[in-house]
Design a protein around this motif. Structure first.
Motif, PDB file in Angstrom:
ATOM      1  N   MET A  84       0.861  -1.182   0.000  1.00 20.47           N
ATOM      2  CA  MET A  84       0.000   0.000   0.000  1.00 20.47           C
ATOM      3  C   MET A  84       0.893   1.226   0.000  1.00 20.47           C
ATOM      4  O   MET A  84       1.892   1.283   0.721  1.00 20.47           O
ATOM      5  CB  MET A  84      -0.902   0.008   1.224  1.00 20.47           C
ATOM      6  N   ASP A 105      -5.213   7.665   3.927  1.00 21.05           N
ATOM      7  CA  ASP A 105      -4.055   7.995   4.755  1.00 21.05           C
ATOM      8  C   ASP A 105      -3.061   8.885   4.013  1.00 21.05           C
ATOM      9  O   ASP A 105      -2.483   9.793   4.602  1.00 21.05           O
ATOM     10  CB  ASP A 105      -3.345   6.705   5.209  1.00 21.05           C
ATOM     11  N   ARG A 154      -7.384  12.582   9.706  1.00 20.71           N
ATOM     12  CA  ARG A 154      -8.544  12.216   8.892  1.00 20.71           C
ATOM     13  C   ARG A 154      -9.824  12.060   9.700  1.00 20.71           C
ATOM     14  O   ARG A 154     -10.900  11.944   9.132  1.00 20.71           O
ATOM     15  CB  ARG A 154      -8.251  10.946   8.066  1.00 20.71           C
TER      16      ARG A 154
HETATM   17  C1  PEP Z   1      -6.430   4.219   2.914  1.00 22.12           C
HETATM   18  O1  PEP Z   1      -5.699   4.684   3.794  1.00 22.12           O
HETATM   19  O2  PEP Z   1      -6.775   4.857   1.911  1.00 22.12           O
HETATM   20  C2  PEP Z   1      -6.953   2.847   3.039  1.00 22.12           C
HETATM   21  C3  PEP Z   1      -7.627   2.278   2.057  1.00 22.12           C
HETATM   22  O3  PEP Z   1      -6.753   2.215   4.214  1.00 22.12           O
HETATM   23  P1  PEP Z   1      -7.637   2.495   5.535  1.00 22.12           P
HETATM   24  O4  PEP Z   1      -8.759   3.383   5.159  1.00 22.12           O
HETATM   25  O5  PEP Z   1      -8.095   1.160   6.013  1.00 22.12           O
HETATM   26  O6  PEP Z   1      -6.629   3.134   6.440  1.00 22.12           O
END
Ligand code: PEP
Ligand code: MG
Length: 589
Positions: A442, A468, A478
């Protein structure tokens, strides 16, 4: 819609739209706070009654725990119910009880103060022991102690599993573990004082297909359980005690929206192909195994993000390797031959595990703290159990694995080394797995985005977590509603970073997906595709609107949109361009 007579005047509270839909129903007010223990001296003649009060509270607490055990046994199974055995043992601990009485006899203070003092001493002692099993006892004692104190003080304890009638959940906040405990057939909507569009609780609400509005500031102070609420998840509005006129108006809006959604669902049966003939892959983000049904209902091309932490959050404990294997196998088999991208554990941040304080100590900056891959690399037993479960399940379908929150090449190498160890262990035990299991990273930390070319050498694909990535690029928490307006997905820094990650990935010949909330927003999806993103992954109910737009645009136009956006200097200008693009395409189709 029912037409109740309003008692209080109609009041409109504006928040942030988090999950679409309109609903009308009575409020279930959910306020969680630590028990406050009053301290006072007890007169001599009242002392025997104080001991009786204590004994009574212990008996009542035992009955409550036994009742919960019976419910859990019925709903989840005997193994889950056994977790509460440890709670019953705390109540039978003679040392805890006799020390409380000794403290009461020597201090002369009320029994709550004495019990709180002794139980805190126990919690601290257990929390410091260097043994995982014994450390967990600290959490059991804390849970039981809170319950005993509530009973002594005549307070009722609340949790969202008490939601047994269809209600609108009104809370100051809903933690992901709270959300995991909600019976989705009973929650009409979720509305909260705090939070933003990408808080995890909201993501859960979206997959439950219920309206959600967040950032309502002091709604919990304005609403009482039982008040009638109208929730408009499209506009981010909650109306307390709506008048009959308002109910009628919203009834009309609801009919229009329903008709529109039905048309979208019909159009969703067609493939996601742009007007210039390019097929776009649209995958699903899921949190639970039973959401495979949603993946099929919305015709997603498999799963692009399985947030496995919800397996941990919903049970409140670390699931065994075998339990995880069965969950991953079930989802892979149910969706085969479509791929299922399983993301390894991303606990921490706004997803701490309740009752596991020894694993997730309180932090000043949880989003910059002990989270996701950092936690896993520090807890190899937990990490390896999950990796072996994924590997074992990989022969039952097209499973792919993905690490969250990778910050650089060394961390990726460490994670891959643990994976290699797990493969070796399984080989030695002659347990089958897919040796060519694809491994992705990621991209959600700026350092990873900047060094994506290096990461691309050690993995098979990227998935950009824009939720994130935006928070870290723009330094915007966030889940903080006060600064939610500054969380701008179209900030030039975000657009440039996305472009750079795509280019670095493609130069190393690997594919890039986006699985953050941006991917499921019809305003941003064309921009992402125009920037060169190969696949989009989103909460399944969002697929129809994104697909509709894809079928109404040409990729070459989206590429022009992206080139124009890269020339602009403010988030507002880029947003306006994207909105204009979507609006004109949808109108023309
Ligand atoms: C993100 O950070 O965009 C993501 C898909 O992971 P999560 O929302 O679970 O932190
Ligand atoms: Mg993330």
């Amino acid at each position: 819609m029912p037409t109740e007579k309003s008692v209080k005047p109609e009041t409109l509270v504006q928040g942030i739209s988090a999950s679409h839909g309109i609903t009308y129903g009575q409020a279930f007010l959910y306020i969680q706070s630590d028990v406050e223990v009053p301290s006072y001296d007890v007169e001599d003649e009242k002392r025997p009654a104080e001991i009786t009060r204590f004994e009574h509270a212990i008996v009542v607490t035992r009955q409550q725990i036994q009742k919960i055990m019976a419910e859990v046994d019925k709903n989840l199974g005997a193994e889950e119910a056994q977790i509460f055995d440890a709670h019953l043992l705390v109540l039978e601990d003679q040392a805890l009880i006799s020390e409380t009485i000794r403290e009461f006899e020597t201090s002369g203070k009320n029994i709550e103060t004495c019990f709180d003092k002794v139980s805190q001493r126990y919690i601290k002692a257990f929390a410091e022991i260097d043994d995982e099993y014994l450390r967990e006892r600290a959490c059991d004692i804390r849970d039981v102690a809170q319950r005993v104190l509530q009973n002594l003080l005549g307070q009722s304890s609340q949790n969202l599993s008490q939601l047994v009638e269809k209600r609108v959940v009104v809370a100051n906040d809903v933690s992901p573990s709270d959300a995991a405990g909600i019976d989705s057939s009973q929650a009409l909507a979720i509305v909260t004082d705090s939070g933003s569009k990408t808080s995890h609780a909201v993501i859960v609400a979206r997959s439950m297909k219920v309206p959600a509005v967040v950032g309502l500031r002091d709604l919990t102070k304005q609403v009482q359980s039982g008040d009638w609420l109208l929730v408009d998840g499209y506009e981010g509005v909650v109306i307390i005690n709506p008048t009959q006129d308002t109910l009628f108006r919203y009834g009309q809006i609801q009919l229009q929206k329903k008709g529109y959604e039905q048309r979208l669902m019909e159009a969703n049966r067609r493939p996601a192909i742009t007007l210039d003939g390019v097929a776009i892959t649209l995958r699903a983000n899921i949190e639970k195994v039973d959401e495979a049904a949603l993946v099929k209902e919305y015709l997603a091309d498999g799963v692009g993000l399985f947030r496995t932490e919800f397996l941990y959050l919903s049970s409140g404990r670390i699931p065994s390797e075998n339990e995880q294997y069965l969950a991953y196998k079930a989802i892979a088999e149910s969706l085969a031959p479509a791929p299922v991208v399983i993301r390894t554990l991303d606990l921490g941040g706004d997803k701490p595990m309740a009752g596991q304080a020894h694993l997730f100590p309180k932090e000043d900056n949880p989003f910059l703290g002990y989270r996701a891959i950092r936690f896993c690399l520090d807890n190899p037993k937990i990490f390896k159990d999950q990796l072996r479960a994924i590997l074992r399940a990989s022969i039952h379908g097209d499973i792919r694995l993905m690490y969250p929150m990778i910050s650089g090449r060394e961390e990726l190498a460490r994670a891959n080394a643990v994976l290699a160890e797990c493969k070796e262990e399984l080989t030695n035990r002659r347990i089958a797995f897919n040796p060519n299991l694809q491994v992705g990273t990621m991209i959600e930390i700026p350092s990873a985005a900047i060094t994506a070319d290096l990461l691309a050498r050690d993995c098979d694909f990227f998935s950009i977590g824009t939720n994130d990535l935006i928070q870290y690029l723009l330094a915007i928490d966030r889940v903080n509603d006060r600064i939610a307006h500054l969380y701008e997905p179209t900030h030039p820094a975000v657009i440039r970073t996305l472009k750079s990650v795509v280019d670095q990935a493609h130069s190393q010949k690997i594919k890039v997906s986006v699985c953050g909330e941006m991917a499921g927003d019809a305003v941003y999806a064309p921009l992402l595709l125009g920037l060169g993103v190969d696949e989009l992954s989103m909460t399944p109910p969002l697929i129809p609107s994104v697909k509709y737009l894809i079928r109404s645009m040409s990729l070459s136009d989206a590429q022009k949109l992206a080139s124009a956006a890269l020339q602009l200097s403010t988030a507002k200008e880029i947003l306006a361009l994207c909105e204009e693009f979507s609006r004109t395409r949808v109108k023309a189709s």
